[in-house]
Motif scaffolding. Structure first.
Motif, PDB file in Angstrom:
ATOM      1  N   ARG A  15      57.894   2.893  38.814  1.00 54.76           N
ATOM      2  CA  ARG A  15      60.017   2.506  38.789  1.00 54.76           C
ATOM      3  C   ARG A  15      60.862   2.944  39.362  1.00 54.76           C
ATOM      4  NH1 ARG A  15      64.027   4.878  36.016  1.00 54.76           N
ATOM      5  NH2 ARG A  15      62.667   6.573  34.359  1.00 54.76           N
ATOM      6  N   SER A  16      60.689   4.360  39.590  1.00 56.36           N
ATOM      7  CA  SER A  16      61.098   4.916  40.560  1.00 56.36           C
ATOM      8  C   SER A  16      61.078   4.650  42.047  1.00 56.36           C
ATOM      9  CB  SER A  16      61.122   6.790  40.573  1.00 56.36           C
ATOM     10  OG  SER A  16      61.291   7.051  38.908  1.00 56.36           O
ATOM     11  N   ALA A  17      60.057   4.534  42.410  1.00 51.77           N
ATOM     12  CA  ALA A  17      59.262   4.399  43.998  1.00 51.77           C
ATOM     13  C   ALA A  17      60.525   3.086  44.567  1.00 51.77           C
ATOM     14  CB  ALA A  17      58.242   4.230  43.727  1.00 51.77           C
ATOM     15  N   ALA A  18      60.131   1.833  42.870  1.00 52.32           N
ATOM     16  CA  ALA A  18      61.303   0.406  42.978  1.00 52.32           C
ATOM     17  C   ALA A  18      62.952   0.960  43.331  1.00 52.32           C
ATOM     18  CB  ALA A  18      60.389  -0.697  41.961  1.00 52.32           C
ATOM     19  N   LYS A  19      63.308   2.237  42.467  1.00 55.01           N
ATOM     20  CA  LYS A  19      64.488   2.286  42.381  1.00 55.01           C
ATOM     21  C   LYS A  19      64.866   2.064  41.560  1.00 55.01           C
ATOM     22  CE  LYS A  19      65.143   3.663  47.819  1.00 55.01           C
ATOM     23  NZ  LYS A  19      64.300   4.768  47.007  1.00 55.01           N
ATOM     24  N   LEU A  20      63.920   1.377  40.757  1.00 55.97           N
ATOM     25  CA  LEU A  20      65.142   0.911  38.732  1.00 55.97           C
ATOM     26  C   LEU A  20      65.193   1.540  38.062  1.00 55.97           C
ATOM     27  CD1 LEU A  20      62.610  -2.614  38.981  1.00 55.97           C
ATOM     28  CD2 LEU A  20      64.732  -2.423  40.065  1.00 55.97           C
ATOM     29  N   THR A  21      65.928   1.164  37.168  1.00 61.54           N
ATOM     30  CA  THR A  21      66.346   1.869  36.296  1.00 61.54           C
ATOM     31  C   THR A  21      65.556   1.989  34.992  1.00 61.54           C
ATOM     32  OG1 THR A  21      68.303   0.847  35.084  1.00 61.54           O
ATOM     33  CG2 THR A  21      68.468   2.565  37.225  1.00 61.54           C
ATOM     34  N   GLN A  22      65.423   3.116  33.769  1.00 62.05           N
ATOM     35  CA  GLN A  22      64.997   1.960  32.657  1.00 62.05           C
ATOM     36  C   GLN A  22      65.167   0.510  32.083  1.00 62.05           C
ATOM     37  OE1 GLN A  22      64.884   5.885  30.419  1.00 62.05           O
ATOM     38  NE2 GLN A  22      62.353   6.329  30.698  1.00 62.05           N
ATOM     39  N   GLU A  23      67.280   1.000  32.200  1.00 62.91           N
ATOM     40  CA  GLU A  23      67.688  -0.009  31.638  1.00 62.91           C
ATOM     41  C   GLU A  23      67.147  -1.496  32.610  1.00 62.91           C
ATOM     42  OE1 GLU A  23      68.890   2.695  32.496  1.00 62.91           O
ATOM     43  OE2 GLU A  23      69.648   3.501  30.547  1.00 62.91           O
TER      44      GLU A  23
END
Length: 107
Positions: A15-23
């Protein structure tokens, strides 16, 4: 036994690598942020449906997340060593590296 903490860690890393937030991921996967957070922290076991939707949201292969997530796998053991090492303070890392080098020479 399957390590759900490792699965969660892998999801968080992807998720972090995809630059996405948990939200953002939770919204795309139609789950709550709280549920995603608990999955990432290894507190809950995601359903296959939820895991599939999370993987779609972060554009990752579920197989990659699930592979070698049992303690008898060499990749699992390597990941555990790296995670534990990274959790150590900078002052402790040289000591730990020296200890590992010494232990690796014991036959």
């Amino acid at each position: 036994m399957f390590d759900y903490r490792l699965l969660g860690s892998r999801i968080k890393k992807a998720r972090s690598a995809a630059k996405l937030t948990q939200e953002a991921v939770a919204e795309r996967a139609n789950i709550t942020v709280v549920y995603l957070s608990k999955i990432e922290n290894g507190k809950v076991k995601p359903t296959l449906d939820a895991l599939s939707r999370i993987c779609e949201a972060i554009k990752c292969d579920a197989g990659v997340l699930l592979t070698d997530a049992t303690p008898d796998s060499s990749r699992y053991q390597s990941e555990q060593v790296v995670q534990l090492f990274n959790a150590c303070s900078p002052a402790m890392k040289p000591i730990i590296l020296d200890l590992i080098k010494k232990l690796s020479t014991i036959r």
